[in-house]
Design an enzyme around this catalytic site. Structure first.
Site, PDB file in Angstrom:
ATOM      1  N   GLN A   6      12.491  18.813  -9.405  1.00  0.00           N
ATOM      2  CA  GLN A   6      11.310  18.445 -10.103  1.00  0.00           C
ATOM      3  C   GLN A   6      11.384  18.539 -11.655  1.00  0.00           C
ATOM      4  OE1 GLN A   6       7.887  19.795  -8.208  1.00  0.00           O
ATOM      5  NE2 GLN A   6       7.973  18.401  -6.464  1.00  0.00           N
ATOM      6  N   VAL A   7      12.492  18.260 -12.193  1.00  0.00           N
ATOM      7  CA  VAL A   7      12.862  18.483 -13.785  1.00  0.00           C
ATOM      8  C   VAL A   7      13.428  17.578 -14.571  1.00  0.00           C
ATOM      9  CG1 VAL A   7      13.045  21.149 -12.910  1.00  0.00           C
ATOM     10  CG2 VAL A   7      15.163  19.533 -13.061  1.00  0.00           C
ATOM     11  N   LYS A   8      13.707  16.175 -13.683  1.00  0.00           N
ATOM     12  CA  LYS A   8      14.336  15.068 -14.463  1.00  0.00           C
ATOM     13  C   LYS A   8      13.674  13.976 -14.580  1.00  0.00           C
ATOM     14  CE  LYS A   8      18.700  17.465 -13.884  1.00  0.00           C
ATOM     15  NZ  LYS A   8      20.183  17.143 -13.331  1.00  0.00           N
ATOM     16  N   GLY A   9      12.351  13.817 -14.252  1.00  0.00           N
ATOM     17  CA  GLY A   9      11.288  12.611 -14.181  1.00  0.00           C
ATOM     18  C   GLY A   9      11.725  11.826 -13.182  1.00  0.00           C
ATOM     19  N   GLU A  37       0.879  -1.392   0.002  1.00  0.00           N
ATOM     20  CA  GLU A  37      -0.006   0.033   0.083  1.00  0.00           C
ATOM     21  C   GLU A  37       0.954   1.115   0.052  1.00  0.00           C
ATOM     22  OE1 GLU A  37      -3.445   2.061   2.897  1.00  0.00           O
ATOM     23  OE2 GLU A  37      -1.931   0.556   3.545  1.00  0.00           O
ATOM     24  N   CYS A  63       4.403   9.674  -1.660  1.00  0.00           N
ATOM     25  CA  CYS A  63       5.535   9.950  -2.668  1.00  0.00           C
ATOM     26  C   CYS A  63       5.697  11.191  -2.933  1.00  0.00           C
ATOM     27  CB  CYS A  63       4.877   8.990  -3.919  1.00  0.00           C
ATOM     28  SG  CYS A  63       6.138   9.105  -5.298  1.00  0.00           S
ATOM     29  N   ALA A  64       6.927  11.672  -2.843  1.00  0.00           N
ATOM     30  CA  ALA A  64       7.323  13.083  -3.141  1.00  0.00           C
ATOM     31  C   ALA A  64       8.776  13.323  -3.715  1.00  0.00           C
ATOM     32  CB  ALA A  64       6.895  13.883  -1.985  1.00  0.00           C
ATOM     33  N   ILE A  65       8.875  14.223  -4.377  1.00  0.00           N
ATOM     34  CA  ILE A  65      10.134  14.794  -5.164  1.00  0.00           C
ATOM     35  C   ILE A  65      10.410  16.313  -4.274  1.00  0.00           C
ATOM     36  CG2 ILE A  65      11.838  15.238  -6.806  1.00  0.00           C
ATOM     37  CD1 ILE A  65      11.197  12.283  -6.217  1.00  0.00           C
TER      38      ILE A  65
END
Length: 398
Positions: free
Chosen positions: A154-157, A143, A147-149
């Site tokens: 946040q520019v490279k997948g 479960e 989820c986080a970056i």
């Protein structure tokens, strides 16, 4: 068991941030915590362009960074070691910053719970994101909780690359079902990652382990045990090459011929078989020869004269005058009239089949109906004339 909550996507650059938005109540039950919450309005969503990041320029960048040792991925849990506690604290800071609607106490409780695992993405020895999840190995699923970056990366997948590593990690340990609740804003992202609303895991396996709540949709991703998710591009490339090799044994589509130059010297028409590569591709001429085409031209000339003599042909004898109908050519983009058809027929090589001839007549009538509308007498003229044209042309014996 900790139950999953609202999924929040905060992604302005094709990366994923998911988590729980709000908790209205928490009630202990059989050493498990269940929460209910109302979905919150997420910020602007822009999910990754592809579920497999290595297929896009962003994914290739992330993959290359991993190969160069800039990125690494690690799955940890709270084992009381100072190293893991420090890494979990760094990931908690990412979640707290990127998921501002999520109570920090709830994030801490799930992350430092010994039943939960965290997949970390570490760049230059700094935690820049991760996924917190709880595995249920006996039930055969995990479960996803958060989820986080971090926003500066946040520019490279990375978000999509992170999910790919989660799939590979759980495939190796023998867990093939991922479950998560998603609000309406998160559904599109999860679909791109391979999640669907169809739950294939038998209900008895997950019922009671995941809290159901209003405003969220349960979604599932099934991991194939024989697919190496981190090596999908290589697998796809090998399959593509094998398919292309097979096609080349039965087709000449991979051969490229030089373009036709004859039209630069004034030629209007050449035999199809003179086009380079046509015969090599297996084309067989089942059409009319020149004698049959000449016979067709004579018959079409007779038919055209009969059409011109028809009582409903008078609006179509000449091109529409722009002085009389100034808006006609703004509506009708491909005008045709009987004079134009006569000129084309006179070339002797335009109407090489009766279907081409009939197509011009039908377009002429369609233009009339489109411009004038059903309540116009011209509309009725077009209907009657088209029916007459079809009858004449279809009765030709060639």
């Amino acid at each position: 068991m900790e139950t999953q909550q609202q999924t929040l996507l905060q992604d302005n650059n094709n990366n994923l941030n998911t988590g729980n938005n709000d908790i209205k109540e928490q009630q202990p039950q059989q050493q498990q915590t269940q929460q209910t919450q109302q979905p919150q309005q997420p910020q602007q969503l822009l999910g990754p362009e592809d579920g497999l990041p290595v297929d896009s320029s962003r994914g290739i960048t992330a993959k290359e960074e991993k190969e160069r040792g800039i990125l690494r991925f690690e799955v940890i849990t709270n084992d009381s070691s100072s190293r893991n506690l420090e890494l979990l604290m760094n990931l908690k800071n990412v979640f707290s910053k990127q998921l501002p609607k999520m109570p920090r106490e709830y994030i801490v409780r799930l992350m430092f719970d010994r039943f939960h695992h965290s997949l970390l993405i570490i760049k230059n020895n700094n935690v820049i994101g991760g996924i917190c999840f709880r595995p249920f190995p006996q039930q055969g699923f995990i479960e996803i909780a958060f989820c986080a970056i971090t926003s500066s990366e946040q520019v490279k997948g990375y978000g999509s690359f992170l999910m790919t590593h989660l799939k590979e990690h759980n495939r190796k340990v023998g867990i093939y079902h991922f479950l998560t609740f998603a609000d309406n804003f998160a559904i599109e992202y999860f679909q791109k990652q391979g999640f669907t609303h169809e739950i294939t895991l038998v209900k008895e396996k997950w019922k009671g382990f995941i809290q159901e709540y209003d405003g969220g949709s349960l979604m599932e991703c099934v991991v194939h045990p024989n697919v190496t998710y981190l090596d999908i591009p290589t697998m796809v490339k090998a399959q593509r090459n094998a398919l292309n090799e097979k096609i080349r044994t039965i087709s000449t589509s991979h051969l490229v011929y030089s373009g036709l130059q004859c039209f630069n010297h004034g030629e209007r028409r050449i035999p199809i078989e003179k086009i380079p590569g046509i015969l090599e591709a297996g084309w067989v001429n089942n059409g009319l020869d020149q004698q049959q085409i000449n016979s067709l031209q004579q018959q079409l000339a007779v038919v055209l004269q009969s059409i011109k003599n028809h009582d409903d042909a008078w609006p179509f004898l000449q091109p529409v005058s722009i002085e009389e109908v100034p808006t006609y050519y703004t509506v009708v983009k491909d005008p045709v009239d009987l004079q134009m058809i006569s000129d084309r027929l006179a070339t002797g090589n335009y109407y090489i089949t009766k279907n081409i001839f009939l197509a011009d007549l039908k377009r002429m009538c369609n233009n009339c109906r489109e411009f004038n509308g059903e309540n116009s007498p011209y509309y009725d003229n077009a209907d009657r004339l088209e029916k007459y044209c079809k009858n004449l042309v279809n009765n030709l014996k060639i």
